[in-house]
Write a protein that holds these residues in place. Structure first.
Motif, PDB file in Angstrom:
ATOM      1  N   GLY B 259       8.086  -2.666   6.551  1.00  0.00           N
ATOM      2  CA  GLY B 259       8.891  -3.152   5.424  1.00  0.00           C
ATOM      3  C   GLY B 259      10.137  -2.345   5.166  1.00  0.00           C
ATOM      4  O   GLY B 259      11.179  -2.898   4.844  1.00  0.00           O
ATOM      5  N   HIS B 260      10.052  -1.013   5.310  1.00  0.00           N
ATOM      6  CA  HIS B 260      11.298  -0.315   5.052  1.00  0.00           C
ATOM      7  C   HIS B 260      12.343  -0.520   6.142  1.00  0.00           C
ATOM      8  O   HIS B 260      13.466  -0.897   5.829  1.00  0.00           O
ATOM      9  CB  HIS B 260      11.135   1.163   4.720  1.00  0.00           C
ATOM     10  CG  HIS B 260      12.461   1.644   4.263  1.00  0.00           C
ATOM     11  ND1 HIS B 260      12.899   1.483   2.977  1.00  0.00           N
ATOM     12  CD2 HIS B 260      13.526   2.079   4.962  1.00  0.00           C
ATOM     13  CE1 HIS B 260      14.163   1.848   2.898  1.00  0.00           C
ATOM     14  NE2 HIS B 260      14.570   2.216   4.088  1.00  0.00           N
ATOM     15  N   PRO B 261      11.981  -0.303   7.423  1.00  0.00           N
ATOM     16  CA  PRO B 261      12.981  -0.615   8.455  1.00  0.00           C
ATOM     17  C   PRO B 261      13.526  -2.033   8.296  1.00  0.00           C
ATOM     18  O   PRO B 261      14.700  -2.289   8.540  1.00  0.00           O
ATOM     19  CB  PRO B 261      12.185  -0.477   9.757  1.00  0.00           C
ATOM     20  CG  PRO B 261      11.137   0.521   9.448  1.00  0.00           C
ATOM     21  CD  PRO B 261      10.772   0.292   8.010  1.00  0.00           C
ATOM     22  N   VAL B 308       6.997   5.739   3.105  1.00  0.00           N
ATOM     23  CA  VAL B 308       6.077   6.127   2.029  1.00  0.00           C
ATOM     24  C   VAL B 308       6.758   6.128   0.656  1.00  0.00           C
ATOM     25  O   VAL B 308       6.092   6.178  -0.362  1.00  0.00           O
ATOM     26  CB  VAL B 308       5.423   7.487   2.370  1.00  0.00           C
ATOM     27  CG1 VAL B 308       4.604   8.026   1.228  1.00  0.00           C
ATOM     28  CG2 VAL B 308       4.495   7.316   3.569  1.00  0.00           C
ATOM     29  N   HIS B 309       8.116   5.998   0.624  1.00  0.00           N
ATOM     30  CA  HIS B 309       8.730   5.969  -0.710  1.00  0.00           C
ATOM     31  C   HIS B 309       8.352   4.719  -1.495  1.00  0.00           C
ATOM     32  O   HIS B 309       8.596   4.644  -2.686  1.00  0.00           O
ATOM     33  CB  HIS B 309      10.247   6.179  -0.662  1.00  0.00           C
ATOM     34  CG  HIS B 309      11.024   5.072  -0.022  1.00  0.00           C
ATOM     35  ND1 HIS B 309      12.246   5.266   0.549  1.00  0.00           N
ATOM     36  CD2 HIS B 309      10.764   3.765   0.151  1.00  0.00           C
ATOM     37  CE1 HIS B 309      12.708   4.130   1.027  1.00  0.00           C
ATOM     38  NE2 HIS B 309      11.814   3.203   0.801  1.00  0.00           N
ATOM     39  N   HIS B 310       7.737   3.754  -0.808  1.00  0.00           N
ATOM     40  CA  HIS B 310       7.202   2.607  -1.561  1.00  0.00           C
ATOM     41  C   HIS B 310       5.826   2.920  -2.113  1.00  0.00           C
ATOM     42  O   HIS B 310       5.239   2.109  -2.823  1.00  0.00           O
ATOM     43  CB  HIS B 310       7.125   1.380  -0.656  1.00  0.00           C
ATOM     44  CG  HIS B 310       8.469   0.929  -0.190  1.00  0.00           C
ATOM     45  ND1 HIS B 310       9.258   0.056  -0.891  1.00  0.00           N
ATOM     46  CD2 HIS B 310       9.199   1.265   0.903  1.00  0.00           C
ATOM     47  CE1 HIS B 310      10.389  -0.146  -0.262  1.00  0.00           C
ATOM     48  NE2 HIS B 310      10.388   0.580   0.841  1.00  0.00           N
ATOM     49  N   MET B 311       5.287   4.087  -1.754  1.00  0.00           N
ATOM     50  CA  MET B 311       3.894   4.404  -2.111  1.00  0.00           C
ATOM     51  C   MET B 311       3.833   5.694  -2.911  1.00  0.00           C
ATOM     52  O   MET B 311       2.791   6.334  -2.965  1.00  0.00           O
ATOM     53  CB  MET B 311       3.059   4.543  -0.834  1.00  0.00           C
ATOM     54  CG  MET B 311       3.077   3.295   0.034  1.00  0.00           C
ATOM     55  SD  MET B 311       2.560   3.609   1.734  1.00  0.00           S
ATOM     56  CE  MET B 311       0.928   4.247   1.474  1.00  0.00           C
TER      57      MET B 311
END
Ligand code: HEM
Ligand SMILES: [Cu+2]
Lengths: 103, 833
Positions: B259-261, B308-311
């Protein structure tokens, strides 16, 4: 000419490839060390940090072209990318040296 | 051939006869990149309209407190579908379509590397997207948010079909992303005008090279996650169920690893478009070509270190927080490098204002704000504060609309004349822009404030005494202004197609090759392929165009009614071989329909039917190569300009080999994600204490591997023998048989796994063994395929593609079996001392 181009292209992604590998190794060491409660966990992390910076520094400092070859667009872009990778390595991995690892 | 020069008109007619797409029902057989690129874009814009309509429903519901317009169940479906449609069915396919249409024209090729794969991808996209929309109309749309977190999306909490629609529908659509990624990567590297070295490529090609590389390693984690979750939902394999040794966090890791890429995958093509448009209007070449290349490479890699910044709020150690927080802030730097390069280009040029530039201005304004809130969100304490509030909704729309929709609109105004052959009228363009710009900022700026005031995202309604009322009402008001702006743009485009002025070549005095084609472009793009001796963003299309139309250049003739284009050396761009592209056919459509039958069978729980769908798809794929290729060595053939080159089948570095290498890299990423998942569960998942080791037949694993390794060895020997002119048939058969035998061993091993639904340990073992089994099957198929082609006379010492492919896939099966069986054994022993 072709060989030089090929080397420049590989160098262009070399620094960040090393950076990615170091990322995986450090994150893995952090997680596994916590899960199994390794002693000397911190020193291991610091060791891995320093070890990962060596190839990054080598790539960033290295000369872009061999003796007698002209500098090219790709070779210059490669130097910049590798310096960025070194900077990213120093900054992003720095926390492994002091931030609390398992909580 | 080119002995007697023929008139441009006749050359055009002859080429058109070979490359054209027939009218009527025959359209469905098209494999042409211009046609398919346009189709991709039209369908993507349709989904944009659908997603936009859904966002209007959201804003209508949130306009007033205690609103009774839509209930929470429907609201959940609507915001989930809005996010899903926008990300998967609009943004990605939109840039894929743009690139499929534009890239060959920018690089001087007549089509993409695998035209039939383009068509297959398109059908998968269309059918997969349709499944989602139909499900929504029937009230069974996914409703667990666009990132489908488990356990909410697991069977106990989403018992209906809703989550399956997402998992299967999106995976179906992702086939098109996977095929496009490989195709774009290979086409950029191998299919350019002779002389266009890597360092002469227009920046758009660099952007897409990095983007497609990111897609090759970025999509597999999501595909794996979707497969595992669907296995859990359909067959109760507990990968994400913490009571049985699974872990919901595994889903979050797999999703955001993609998701981030993904958000950079969406942004980079848009940035590529900006890097192409801005120099045209600044009337100078781009500033900082090399710095931009370094910046996009840096971005491509860094973006994989942020997920991991989404977590941040799930409770992970401080060290991991610090790690991902600094990486997230750092990625702003390469972005800034590009922004400054664009600003510098404008500042040092002679900017002329036109409609595309309005949207470029809109991009700068909106995207920079989004970038700044992004850095704010990268800071863990702030992130904890606004996590899951409307602040995040504001941020993500500033980035996505600023970084994708504004550049897209700039691109539409810039390139639509290329598609339509007409210029805009501008009566509506300017008010449309201001409506969009003002409407957008009104809608979303206020969400920063409601977010900071604590309004959570994904709530269907709110009480009126919390001070959010006016802000929400204004925001909804803004969204209607925004929609009016989009409607005006639509009207403007329709008017352009009907009443726009015709023009001759290159209306903007752009300096890239796509403007050297006639407009609208003919099916074959260029009547001859130019030789490029300078950087390809400083050309004079208006001068080159007529020369090419007259057949002056490479391949400026027709030969045997074949679709020919040039293959070049990856680095230098020296002409290397002539690529003969396959012609129009219904096969991609049939294959996609067969694939659809597989996905539909899975969706409706007809699990006995699904394997037939998969088998049918496979069989149809095996028919694809029939009649393609050469039964004789031709040697060097004329390519015009007094030069000669061999055919692609006689060139060891042809596009088919490169594409298979890419496919293997992609496959290896999927496999690594699976290994990561297994290790992750073993190390951190709960409920692994008290497991009893399984009685595991290690000798059988060893035997399976020895068989597989021997098969791989045989495929290698087959290739060597063929190279030295001997018959390789026996070794190919041996390879096929060896892998069939290994497959049988693996099936026996699978039966030795005690009930995989009991615990995630067994479920992962099951997945690992199945992975290897499937790859043994594929290896056997490719060896068998090589044998078949050999007997048909398509293989010789010079024409060795089939043997290289057999060796690649056989070697890969044997290589991946080591970690697969190794981890399976480790898991079997888990619980022992
Ligand atoms: C056209 C104008 C748009 C409007 C008015 C709009 C409005 C909204 C709103 C209000 C939400 C929050 C719903 C909630 O949390 O309750 C939302 C969510 C979202 N939007 Fe948009 N949006 C628009 C365009 C876009 C575009 C262009 C994209 C992507 C390219 C996009 C991607 C998303 C995503 C990913 C979510 C999160 C969905 C979720 O929480 O699962 N939106 N949108
Ligand atoms: Cu992110």
């Amino acid at each position: 000419m072709v060989r030089q181009d090929l080397r420049a292209l590989l160098l262009l992604i070399a620094g960040f490839t090393v950076w990615s590998l170091a990322f995986v190794v450090l994150y893995g060491l952090q997680a596994i060390g916590c899960a199994y409660g390794w002693p000397n966990h911190r020193w291991l992390l610091i060791g891995a940090y320093v070890a990962s910076l060596i190839p990054l520094a080598w790539l960033a400092m290295g000369k872009p072209v061999r003796e007698g070859e002209p500098t090219t667009t790709l070779s210059i872009a490669a130097v910049w990318a590798n310096r960025a990778a070194l900077g990213a390595g120093i900054l992003v991995f720095l926390p492994v040296t002091f931030v609390s690892a398992c909580i | 051939m080119s002995d007697t020069p023929i008139s441009p008109i006749r050359l055009h007619k002859e080429l058109e006869r070979i490359w054209m797409t027939p009218p009527g029902i025959g359209r469905l057989s098209s494999v042409n990149h211009t046609v398919l690129g346009k189709r991709f874009m039209v369908v993507a814009l349709t989904f944009f309209a659908i997603g936009g309509f859904l966002s209007m429903l959201i804003r209508a519901q949130l306009a007033t407190p205690n609103s009774a317009f839509i209930g929470p169940e429907i609201y959940n479906q609507i915001f989930t579908m809005h996010g899903t449609v926008m990300m998967f069915l609009f943004a990605i396919p939109m840039f894929e379509g743009f690139v499929i249409y534009m890239l060959p024209k920018m690089l001087g090729a007549r089509d993409m590397a695998f035209p039939r794969l383009t068509a297959y991808g398109f059908w998968c996209y269309l059918f997969g997207g349709t499944i989602l929309i139909v499900a929504m109309l029937l009230g069974a749309a996914p409703d667990s948010g666009w990132f489908m977190y488990t356990p909410l999306s697991s069977k106990p909490y989403t018992p209906g079909i809703n989550a399956d629609v997402w998992l299967l529908g999106i995976t179906f659509v992702e086939i098109s992303a996977v095929t496009a990624a490989i195709e774009i990567f290979v086409s950029i590297l191998k299919m350019r005008a002779p002389g266009m070295s890597l360092a002469r490529m227009p920046l758009m090609a660099w952007y897409m090279l990095v983007t497609s590389g990111m897609m090759i390693v970025g999509f597999p984690p999501l595909i794996l996650g979707s497969i595992l979750l669907e296995l859990e939902r359909a067959f109760d394999l507990p990968f994400f169920d913490p009571t049985r040794g699974g872990d919901p966090l595994l889903w979050q890791h797999l999703f955001w690893l993609f998701g981030h890429p993904e958000v950079y995958i969406i942004f980079l093509p848009a940035a590529g478009a900006l890097s192409t448009i801005i120099p045209v209007f600044a009337q100078r070449q781009i500033l900082g070509y090399r710095a931009i290349i370094a910046a996009i490479v840096a971005m491509g890699f860094l973006s994989f270190g942020l997920w991991v910044h989404h977590m941040f709020t799930v409770g992970i150690p401080h060290l991991a927080l610090a790690f991902f927080s600094s990486a997230s802030a750092l990625v702003a730097i390469p972005t800034a490098v590009q922004i400054f390069a664009w600003l510098g280009t404008l500042a040092s040029g002679k900017p002329k204002w036109d409609v595309p530039m309005l949207y470029v201005f809109g991009f700068f304004f909106v995207f920079v704000i989004g970038g700044l809130t992004g850095v704010m969100l990268a800071m863990v304490p702030f992130n904890t504060q606004v996590h899951d509030t409307h602040f995040v909704v504001a941020h993500l729309h500033y980035v996505l609309v600023g970084g994708f929709v504004f550049p897209m609109l700039a691109g539409i105004y810039h390139w639509l004349p290329h598609i339509s052959g007409r210029q805009s009228l501008y009566k509506l363009s300017i008010p449309a822009f201001w409506l969009i710009f003002i409407g957008f900022n009104l809608t979303f700026f206020l969400m920063h404030l409601t977010g900071l005031m604590g309004m959570p995202r994904r709530i269907s309604t709110y009480p009126s005494n919390w001070g959010w009322d006016w802000l929400n009402l204004l925001s909804s008001f803004g969204s209607f202004i925004l929609t009016m702006g989009f409607c005006l743009v639509l009207a403007d485009l329709v008017l352009q197609f009907r009443f726009g002025r015709y023009f001759r070549r290159d209306p903007w005095q752009a300096q890239t090759l796509e403007w050297a084609t006639p407009t609208p472009p003919p099916s074959y793009n260029f009547a001859a392929i130019p030789r490029i001796d300078e950087r390809a963003d400083g050309l004079e299309p208006a001068k080159i165009g007529p020369l090419l139309a007259g057949g002056y250049g490479y391949l400026g003739f027709t030969r045997n009614g074949d679709q020919e284009t040039m293959g070049v050396d990856m680095l230098t761009g020296a002409p290397e071989h002539v690529i003969i592209l396959p012609r129009r056919t219904y096969l991609p459509l049939w294959t996609a329909l067969a694939t659809a039958s597989f996905f539909l069978a899975m969706l409706f729980g007809l699990y006995w039917l699904a394997p037939f769908g998969a088998l049918l798809t496979l069989i149809l794929f095996l028919i694809w190569p029939a009649n393609i290729g050469q039964t004789e060595d031709e040697g060097l053939i004329d390519i015009g300009m007094g030069e000669a080159a061999p055919l692609d089948v006689e060139c060891p570095n042809n596009v088919a080999v490169l594409a298979n290498r890419c496919a293997l890299v992609m496959n290896a990423t999927l496999f690594s994600s699976l290994l990561f998942g297994g290790l992750f569960l073993l190390v951190v998942a709960p409920n692994w204490e008290g497991l009893v080791p399984i009685d595991w037949p290690v000798w059988l694993s060893g035997l399976a591997w020895i068989l597989s390794a021997s098969a791989a060895g045989a495929s290698w020997l087959a290739r060597q023998r063929n190279l030295s002119g001997q018959n390789a048939g026996g070794f190919l058969l041996a390879a096929a048989l060896g892998h069939v035998a290994a497959l049988v061993m693996l099936i026996v091993l699978l039966t030795a796994v005690p009930n995989p639904t009991d615990h995630a340990r067994q479920a992962v073992m099951f997945a690992l063994l199945s992975f290897s089994a499937i790859h043994c099957g594929l290896a056997a198929l490719l060896a068998g395929h090589g044998f078949w082609r050999l007997t048909q006379g398509y293989v010789s010492a010079r024409r060795q593609t089939e043997l290289v492919l057999a060796w690649l896939w056989n070697g890969y099966a044997a290589a991946t079996m080591i970690p697969a069986l190794g981890l399976a054994t480790l898991l079997a022993w888990a619980g022992g001392t």
